[in-house]
Design an enzyme around this catalytic site. Structure first.
Site, PDB file in Angstrom:
ATOM      1  N   HIS A  81       3.262 -12.862  -5.464  1.00 53.71           N
ATOM      2  CA  HIS A  81       2.071 -12.984  -4.628  1.00 53.71           C
ATOM      3  C   HIS A  81       1.465 -14.379  -4.723  1.00 53.71           C
ATOM      4  O   HIS A  81       0.250 -14.537  -4.812  1.00 53.71           O
ATOM      5  CB  HIS A  81       1.059 -11.915  -5.048  1.00 53.71           C
ATOM      6  CG  HIS A  81       0.086 -11.524  -3.987  1.00 53.71           C
ATOM      7  ND1 HIS A  81      -0.781 -12.419  -3.404  1.00 53.71           N
ATOM      8  CD2 HIS A  81      -0.152 -10.340  -3.385  1.00 53.71           C
ATOM      9  CE1 HIS A  81      -1.525 -11.783  -2.521  1.00 53.71           C
ATOM     10  NE2 HIS A  81      -1.160 -10.517  -2.485  1.00 53.71           N
TER      11      HIS A  81
ATOM     12  N   ARG B 152       0.796  -1.233   0.000  1.00 49.60           N
ATOM     13  CA  ARG B 152       0.000   0.000   0.000  1.00 49.60           C
ATOM     14  C   ARG B 152       0.827   1.280   0.000  1.00 49.60           C
ATOM     15  O   ARG B 152       1.899   1.339   0.585  1.00 49.60           O
ATOM     16  CB  ARG B 152      -0.927  -0.002   1.221  1.00 49.60           C
ATOM     17  CG  ARG B 152      -1.979  -1.093   1.102  1.00 49.60           C
ATOM     18  CD  ARG B 152      -2.875  -1.181   2.303  1.00 49.60           C
ATOM     19  NE  ARG B 152      -3.940  -2.158   2.050  1.00 49.60           N
ATOM     20  CZ  ARG B 152      -3.775  -3.478   2.147  1.00 49.60           C
ATOM     21  NH1 ARG B 152      -2.615  -3.995   2.523  1.00 49.60           N
ATOM     22  NH2 ARG B 152      -4.777  -4.299   1.867  1.00 49.60           N
TER      23      ARG B 152
ATOM     24  N   GLU C 241       5.134 -12.454   1.116  1.00 49.95           N
ATOM     25  CA  GLU C 241       5.586 -11.514   0.093  1.00 49.95           C
ATOM     26  C   GLU C 241       6.799 -10.735   0.595  1.00 49.95           C
ATOM     27  O   GLU C 241       6.676  -9.918   1.499  1.00 49.95           O
ATOM     28  CB  GLU C 241       4.450 -10.544  -0.243  1.00 49.95           C
ATOM     29  CG  GLU C 241       3.172 -11.245  -0.677  1.00 49.95           C
ATOM     30  CD  GLU C 241       1.935 -10.429  -0.343  1.00 49.95           C
ATOM     31  OE1 GLU C 241       1.792  -9.332  -0.891  1.00 49.95           O
ATOM     32  OE2 GLU C 241       1.127 -10.875   0.482  1.00 49.95           O
TER      33      GLU C 241
ATOM     34  N   ASP D 246      -2.216 -10.120   8.213  1.00 45.49           N
ATOM     35  CA  ASP D 246      -1.966  -9.385   6.972  1.00 45.49           C
ATOM     36  C   ASP D 246      -1.004  -8.254   7.330  1.00 45.49           C
ATOM     37  O   ASP D 246      -1.370  -7.083   7.307  1.00 45.49           O
ATOM     38  CB  ASP D 246      -3.298  -8.854   6.417  1.00 45.49           C
ATOM     39  CG  ASP D 246      -3.141  -8.235   5.041  1.00 45.49           C
ATOM     40  OD1 ASP D 246      -2.031  -8.297   4.483  1.00 45.49           O
ATOM     41  OD2 ASP D 246      -4.135  -7.680   4.533  1.00 45.49           O
TER      42      ASP D 246
ATOM     43  N   HIS E 174      -0.945  -2.445  -4.319  1.00 44.93           N
ATOM     44  CA  HIS E 174      -0.250  -3.185  -5.375  1.00 44.93           C
ATOM     45  C   HIS E 174      -0.196  -2.407  -6.700  1.00 44.93           C
ATOM     46  O   HIS E 174      -0.352  -2.967  -7.778  1.00 44.93           O
ATOM     47  CB  HIS E 174      -0.891  -4.557  -5.598  1.00 44.93           C
ATOM     48  CG  HIS E 174      -0.784  -5.477  -4.406  1.00 44.93           C
ATOM     49  ND1 HIS E 174       0.300  -5.499  -3.576  1.00 44.93           N
ATOM     50  CD2 HIS E 174      -1.645  -6.416  -3.920  1.00 44.93           C
ATOM     51  CE1 HIS E 174       0.120  -6.415  -2.637  1.00 44.93           C
ATOM     52  NE2 HIS E 174      -1.053  -6.983  -2.808  1.00 44.93           N
TER      53      HIS E 174
HETATM   54  C1  BGC Z   1      -2.213  -7.528   1.083  1.00 46.28           C
HETATM   55  C2  BGC Z   1      -3.649  -7.767   1.452  1.00 46.28           C
HETATM   56  C3  BGC Z   1      -4.479  -7.768   0.202  1.00 46.28           C
HETATM   57  C4  BGC Z   1      -3.931  -8.778  -0.740  1.00 46.28           C
HETATM   58  C5  BGC Z   1      -4.661  -8.739  -2.040  1.00 46.28           C
HETATM   59  C6  BGC Z   1      -1.765  -8.592   0.175  1.00 46.28           C
HETATM   60  O1  BGC Z   1      -0.453  -8.361  -0.214  1.00 46.28           O
HETATM   61  O2  BGC Z   1      -1.381  -7.450   2.212  1.00 46.28           O
HETATM   62  O3  BGC Z   1      -4.117  -6.800   2.345  1.00 46.28           O
HETATM   63  O4  BGC Z   1      -5.822  -8.008   0.473  1.00 46.28           O
HETATM   64  O5  BGC Z   1      -2.577  -8.583  -0.976  1.00 46.28           O
HETATM   65  O6  BGC Z   1      -4.591  -9.937  -2.642  1.00 46.28           O
END
Ligand code: BGC
Length: 338
Positions: A173, A77, A304, A246, A102
Site C-alpha cells: 500500500h 474490503r 495495489e 478508488d 484491509h
Molecule cells: C482503499 C481505500 C481506503 C484506503 C485506506 C485503499 O486500498 O481502496 O478505500 O481508504 O485503502 O488507506
C-alpha cells in the site's frame, strides 16, 4: 545498512534496513515490514524519495492510511465482515461501517516482522499469523521479500503457507509521487495509464456491485495516459467518484499501470501476476509524514495489485483462497526509468 528506527511503547527497538542496486535505494522497517523510503534518480542524477512515509516506527504505529504497508491476509474490503470457506462461516472485525477493510484493525503493518535475510539488494521479512488471527483460519507463515534488480526494478515477492484452507491476498500500500514525496501538490499532475478495459463499479460503501464495466466513455478510461487531475469525476455520480478514484481495474496485460512525472522525467511501470489493481488517489490521506511534510488529500497514489475487492462474495471472479499446505506465491514489480 541497518539503523535504529525508534522504540515501541514496549521498549522494543525497531530498525530500518537499506538495500541498493541499479540506481535505486530502498529502506524497509521491520516494524510492519513497511516500505519507508525509495530513492530514484532523474536524468540529471538528482535523487527523489518517491514514496510517502514516516520518520520512525511511531508514525507507523499511530499513523493512518496504510502508508507503505503490506496488507493482509486480505487486502481491500469484505462485505459484511464475513465469508464462508468450505462449510464454515468466518467473522472478521468490522472497521468501516459493517464492512472489513484491509483485514481489520489488527493490521499486519503494526506488528513486528522478523528479518530472516538482508543482503545488499534484498530483504526478506517473516510473520507468523496464528489460526484465528483477524478471524481467518489456519496457522500461517508469511514471507515478504523486497528485491532490487540492476534494471530499475523493485520486486515485491509474497510467499505464504497455512495448515488450513485460508485466504491470502497480500498487497503493498505504498503511495507514489514521482516528483518526490514532499511535493504533495504535484502528485495529481502525474500521468497515469491503466490498460485495463474493465473496472468493477462499487456502491457508496466502496463494495463492488459485481458488475465488470467497460471504461469506455467514463472517467475510468486510462488506456491512453492522462494526468490524474484534481477534480476527479465529480460530475460522474453513478460511479460514486465523489471521493475520487478508488476502484479496481482488471489486469489486462503487463505492465498493468504506468506512472510518469513530466517535470522530472521519472517513470514507473507496474507488472504483476494478480488479477486486479486498485487505483486509489489518496482521497482520505491526512498524515504528518517524513521530514515534517503534511500529506493531505491526494498527496500520492496507491496502485495495489490484488484479487478483486470482496472477491470472496463473487465466486465468478478469481478466488483469494489457498488450500492447506499449498504455497501462495505472488510477485509485483515496480520498474523505474529516468
Ligand atoms: C482503499 C481505500 C481506503 C484506503 C485506506 C485503499 O486500498 O481502496 O478505500 O481508504 O485503502 O488507506
Amino acid at each position: 545498512m541497518k539503523e535504529s528506527f525508534g522504540y515501541l511503547p514496549t521498549g522494543e527497538e525497531c530498525f530500518l534496513y537499506t538495500i541498493s542496486c541499479g540506481g535505486l535505494t530502498a529502506s524497509i522497517t521491520d516494524f510492519g515490514a513497511c516500505l519507508v523510503r525509495l530513492l530514484v534518480p532523474d536524468s540529471r542524477g538528482n535523487l527523489a524519495d518517491v514514496v510517502l512515509g514516516y520518520d520512525s516506527c511511531d508514525g507507523y504505529l499511530h499513523g493512518s492510511g496504510y502508508i507503505g504497508a503490506p496488507v493482509g491476509r486480505c487486502a481491500n474490503r469484505i462485505k459484511g465482515s464475513c465469508f464462508v470457506l468450505g462449510r464454515k462461516a468466518y467473522s472478521l472485525t468490522p472497521n468501516e461501517g459493517p464492512n472489513n477493510l484491509h483485514s481489520g484493525p489488527d493490521s499486519y503493518s503494526t506488528r513486528m516482522w522478523k528479518v530472516i535475510q538482508h543482503t545488499g539488494d534484498a530483504i526478506t521479512l517473516e510473520l507468523r499469523s496464528p489460526n484465528g488471527d483477524q478471524g481467518f483460519p489456519g496457522n500461517a507463515l508469511i514471507r515478504l521479500t523486497y528485491q532490487l534488480d540492476n534494471v530499475g526494478g523493485l520486486h515485491f515477492l509474497y510467499d505464504a503457507v497455512s495448515d488450513q484452507d485460508t485466504v491470502f491476498n497480500l498487497t503493498n500500500h505504498s503511495y507514489f509521487n514521482l516528483a518526490g514525496h514532499q511535493n504533495t501538490d504535484k502528485a495529481m499532475d502525474q500521468l497515469l495509464s491503466l490498460p485495463g478495459r474493465f473496472f468493477t463499479p462499487a456502491d457508496a460503501e466502496s463494495i463492488p456491485t459485481g458488475e465488470k464495466r467497460s471504461v469506455e466513455g467514463t472517467p475510468m478510461d486510462f488506456r491512453v495516459p492522462k494526468p490524474i487531475g484534481r477534480d476527479i469525476g465529480a460530475d460522474y455520480e453513478p460511479l460514486h467518484l465523489q471521493g475520487g478514484y478508488d476502484h479496481n481495474w482488471e489486469v489486462f496485460c503487463n505492465p498493468c499501470a504506468q506512472l510518469y512525472d513530466p517535470e522530472s522525467g521519472r517513470a514507473m511501470s507496474v507488472s504483476t501476476d494478480c488479477p486486479g489493481i486498485q487505483f486509489y488517489a489518496g482521497n482520505f490521506l491526512n498524515a504528518d509524514g517524513k521530514g515534517g511534510v503534511h500529506y493531505g488529500k491526494r498527496s500520492g497514489i496507491a496502485l495495489e495489485t490484488q484479487f478483486y475487492p470482496d472477491a470472496l462474495h463473487h465466486p465468478e471472479w478469481p478466488q483469494p483462497i489457498t488450500r492447506a499446505g499449498e504455497r501462495y506465491h505472488s510477485e509485483t514489480v515496480c520498474r523505474f526509468t529516468w
